[in-house]
Design a protein around this motif. Sequence first.
Motif, PDB file in Angstrom:
ATOM      1  N   THR A  30       0.943  -0.987   0.100  1.00  0.00           N
ATOM      2  CA  THR A  30      -0.218  -0.270   0.638  1.00  0.00           C
ATOM      3  C   THR A  30       0.454   1.207  -0.192  1.00  0.00           C
ATOM      4  O   THR A  30       1.055   2.270   1.157  1.00  0.00           O
ATOM      5  N   ASP A  31       1.883   1.568  -1.173  1.00  0.00           N
ATOM      6  CA  ASP A  31       2.324   2.452  -0.865  1.00  0.00           C
ATOM      7  C   ASP A  31       1.748   3.932  -1.155  1.00  0.00           C
ATOM      8  O   ASP A  31       2.567   4.695  -0.933  1.00  0.00           O
ATOM      9  N   MET A  32       0.901   4.075  -2.085  1.00  0.00           N
ATOM     10  CA  MET A  32      -0.103   5.187  -2.362  1.00  0.00           C
ATOM     11  C   MET A  32      -1.292   5.140  -2.061  1.00  0.00           C
ATOM     12  O   MET A  32      -1.677   3.571  -2.770  1.00  0.00           O
ATOM     13  N   TYR A  43      -7.241  14.407   7.990  1.00  0.00           N
ATOM     14  CA  TYR A  43      -6.783  14.692   9.238  1.00  0.00           C
ATOM     15  C   TYR A  43      -5.240  13.988   8.850  1.00  0.00           C
ATOM     16  O   TYR A  43      -4.774  13.024   8.591  1.00  0.00           O
ATOM     17  N   VAL A  44      -4.318  14.826   9.708  1.00  0.00           N
ATOM     18  CA  VAL A  44      -2.931  14.358  10.067  1.00  0.00           C
ATOM     19  C   VAL A  44      -3.020  13.354  10.431  1.00  0.00           C
ATOM     20  O   VAL A  44      -1.817  12.000  10.066  1.00  0.00           O
ATOM     21  N   SER A  45      -3.633  12.973  11.261  1.00  0.00           N
ATOM     22  CA  SER A  45      -3.858  11.739  12.124  1.00  0.00           C
ATOM     23  C   SER A  45      -4.117  10.259  10.880  1.00  0.00           C
ATOM     24  O   SER A  45      -3.658   9.512  10.995  1.00  0.00           O
ATOM     25  N   ASP A  46      -4.991   9.963  10.241  1.00  0.00           N
ATOM     26  CA  ASP A  46      -5.296   9.309   8.977  1.00  0.00           C
ATOM     27  C   ASP A  46      -4.439   9.019   8.275  1.00  0.00           C
ATOM     28  O   ASP A  46      -3.730   7.863   8.115  1.00  0.00           O
ATOM     29  N   TRP A  47      -3.500   9.966   8.012  1.00  0.00           N
ATOM     30  CA  TRP A  47      -2.168   9.981   7.127  1.00  0.00           C
ATOM     31  C   TRP A  47      -1.072   9.092   8.137  1.00  0.00           C
ATOM     32  O   TRP A  47      -0.263   8.458   7.474  1.00  0.00           O
ATOM     33  N   THR A  48      -0.876   9.636   8.812  1.00  0.00           N
ATOM     34  CA  THR A  48      -0.070   9.286   9.678  1.00  0.00           C
ATOM     35  C   THR A  48       0.961   8.013  10.623  1.00  0.00           C
ATOM     36  O   THR A  48       1.250   7.235  10.410  1.00  0.00           O
ATOM     37  N   GLY A  49      -1.373   7.492  10.829  1.00  0.00           N
ATOM     38  CA  GLY A  49      -1.811   6.054  11.004  1.00  0.00           C
ATOM     39  C   GLY A  49      -1.745   5.450   9.822  1.00  0.00           C
ATOM     40  O   GLY A  49      -0.652   4.035   9.879  1.00  0.00           O
ATOM     41  N   MET A  50      -1.470   5.472   8.160  1.00  0.00           N
ATOM     42  CA  MET A  50      -1.167   5.085   7.066  1.00  0.00           C
ATOM     43  C   MET A  50       0.326   4.856   7.015  1.00  0.00           C
ATOM     44  O   MET A  50       0.539   3.382   6.419  1.00  0.00           O
ATOM     45  N   ARG A  51       0.468   5.892   7.102  1.00  0.00           N
ATOM     46  CA  ARG A  51       2.375   6.076   7.177  1.00  0.00           C
ATOM     47  C   ARG A  51       3.086   5.016   7.603  1.00  0.00           C
ATOM     48  O   ARG A  51       3.585   3.801   7.708  1.00  0.00           O
ATOM     49  N   ASP A  52       2.903   5.156   9.053  1.00  0.00           N
ATOM     50  CA  ASP A  52       3.304   3.796  10.454  1.00  0.00           C
ATOM     51  C   ASP A  52       2.820   2.281  10.619  1.00  0.00           C
ATOM     52  O   ASP A  52       4.136   1.727  10.667  1.00  0.00           O
ATOM     53  N   GLY A  55       2.366   1.440   5.526  1.00  0.00           N
ATOM     54  CA  GLY A  55       4.456   2.135   4.476  1.00  0.00           C
ATOM     55  C   GLY A  55       3.165   2.899   3.336  1.00  0.00           C
ATOM     56  O   GLY A  55       4.173   3.085   2.707  1.00  0.00           O
ATOM     57  N   VAL A  56       2.288   3.548   3.956  1.00  0.00           N
ATOM     58  CA  VAL A  56       2.118   4.769   2.866  1.00  0.00           C
ATOM     59  C   VAL A  56       3.322   5.347   2.723  1.00  0.00           C
ATOM     60  O   VAL A  56       3.476   6.571   4.163  1.00  0.00           O
ATOM     61  N   LYS A  57       3.415   6.173   1.316  1.00  0.00           N
ATOM     62  CA  LYS A  57       4.617   7.448   1.480  1.00  0.00           C
ATOM     63  C   LYS A  57       3.965   8.305  -0.120  1.00  0.00           C
ATOM     64  O   LYS A  57       4.931   9.419   0.485  1.00  0.00           O
ATOM     65  N   ALA A 205     -10.991  -1.099  -2.287  1.00  0.00           N
ATOM     66  CA  ALA A 205     -11.932  -1.561  -0.462  1.00  0.00           C
ATOM     67  C   ALA A 205     -10.503  -1.937   0.318  1.00  0.00           C
ATOM     68  O   ALA A 205     -10.460  -3.102   1.438  1.00  0.00           O
ATOM     69  N   GLN A 206      -9.568  -0.859   0.733  1.00  0.00           N
ATOM     70  CA  GLN A 206      -7.953  -1.037   1.817  1.00  0.00           C
ATOM     71  C   GLN A 206      -9.641  -0.324   2.734  1.00  0.00           C
ATOM     72  O   GLN A 206      -9.653   0.855   2.528  1.00  0.00           O
ATOM     73  N   ASN A 207      -9.218  -1.709   3.857  1.00  0.00           N
ATOM     74  CA  ASN A 207      -9.536  -0.120   5.093  1.00  0.00           C
ATOM     75  C   ASN A 207      -7.801  -0.677   5.934  1.00  0.00           C
ATOM     76  O   ASN A 207      -8.013  -1.060   5.887  1.00  0.00           O
ATOM     77  N   PHE A 208      -7.614   0.684   6.533  1.00  0.00           N
ATOM     78  CA  PHE A 208      -7.062   0.844   6.761  1.00  0.00           C
ATOM     79  C   PHE A 208      -6.886   0.300   9.004  1.00  0.00           C
ATOM     80  O   PHE A 208      -7.810   1.766   9.587  1.00  0.00           O
ATOM     81  N   ALA A 209      -7.571  -0.641   9.357  1.00  0.00           N
ATOM     82  CA  ALA A 209      -7.566  -1.336  10.185  1.00  0.00           C
ATOM     83  C   ALA A 209      -5.958  -0.343  11.502  1.00  0.00           C
ATOM     84  O   ALA A 209      -5.269  -0.755  10.904  1.00  0.00           O
ATOM     85  N   GLY A 210      -7.415  -0.302  12.770  1.00  0.00           N
ATOM     86  CA  GLY A 210      -6.347   0.750  13.762  1.00  0.00           C
ATOM     87  C   GLY A 210      -5.485   1.551  13.215  1.00  0.00           C
ATOM     88  O   GLY A 210      -4.337   2.751  14.064  1.00  0.00           O
ATOM     89  N   THR A 211      -6.145   2.748  12.553  1.00  0.00           N
ATOM     90  CA  THR A 211      -6.182   3.717  11.930  1.00  0.00           C
ATOM     91  C   THR A 211      -7.615   4.692  12.306  1.00  0.00           C
ATOM     92  O   THR A 211      -7.923   4.159  12.550  1.00  0.00           O
ATOM     93  N   THR A 212      -6.846   6.037  11.674  1.00  0.00           N
ATOM     94  CA  THR A 212      -8.431   7.214  12.539  1.00  0.00           C
ATOM     95  C   THR A 212      -9.089   7.090  10.884  1.00  0.00           C
ATOM     96  O   THR A 212     -10.222   7.848  10.922  1.00  0.00           O
TER      97      THR A 212
END
Length: 378
Positions: A30-32, A43-52, A55-57, A205-212
């Motif tokens: 899930t690079d992008m 929100y910023v927290s959405d992106w940081t959760g995806m990133r951390d 591995g979304v960059k 249909a990606q769900n980013f579980a464990g993030t906001t």
Amino acid sequence: MKKNKLMKLVVATMAAFLMFPIGSVAAARTDMVDVSNHNGNMYVSDWTGMRDKYGVKSMVTKISEGTFYKDYTAANNIATAKQAGIYQNGYHFARYKTAAQAESEANYAATLAKQAGLPNNAVLVTDVEATEQQYTPLTINDYNNFIFMSTVQKYGYRTDIYTSGSWMNNVMTVKPGTGWIASYPYVVGDKQWYTGNHAWQFSSAQNFAGTTAVGNFDVSQLNDDFYTGGQNTKPVNPVTPPATNNNQVANQDYAQNGTFTANTTVNVRSGVANNAPIVATYAPGQSLNYNHIYIVNGVVKGRYTSYSGQQRYASLGLIPGQSFGTRTTTTTSRHYTIQYGDSFWSIANKLGVNMYTLAVNNGKNINAMIYPGQTLSY
């Protein structure tokens, strides 16, 4: 991209057969992530959760469609992704059938991208999957895409084509080594598709579980660093404790004399730091004469001497971003000292200049090696 008829059937079929969430499959990265009004304001927290956690960059946000639609979430989503250290890109949903329409849509998309804060050298994609192109001959589609992309480049953006795997080289040509291709297998497994293109979108249909981040998202695997501006590593978390007045210094400074006239209320601080005490303000229409420019974490400061003889620092604007007024300069000498971890993309983004022009003006190309301590002129 939550778009329309071409993809809906594929999405529905995939959802019916998918046996487990994409996030549990290690093969496709899930690079992008691409977002639009369908996902709302991020929100910023959405992106940081995806990133951390995933591995979304990189991200791609919808900017526009045809010459009639502006995505109201674009400016917010670019700003919050930037704060999270996610590389920002945009896309335009194409409706053009002629070269004239392609040029109009390119001007419309690039103008809105500038307004939304999409930085120079980002990718502004033409998303080609509508019925307007489906029934247009391949050669005409190719020419229209060329007109759109060459027009967008005049605004300082890189560009690419997004389409489905079934349309690639059938409805339009996607040259090898380019393109962002959508094709959704029932189960990703260990498949590696479209490795000869910049990116492969493998799910909507990606769900980013464990993030906001809430809801389903379109996700892609990147096969090179085109959509990360030459940065092919996971971004470092940019959130650091605020610096004190004594240790927050300018990232860059240069000699410049000029007059600044505010068009909004401008803060004046006692020191160059962004958290130095505010000691005065300038109202819209008021002017000051400055004698030096500092850039501190993206904030442009003009130094001047107050009537009491004290050095003061007025906020003149943001880089890249808006200006808080107008500047009339008399002398300019601009240099940047390369820091550890810099690239031509990161320097250009910081300074608000074109990456390719920056390299050429210093006798280099964007793939040349640069080292901390070297000085670039711009």
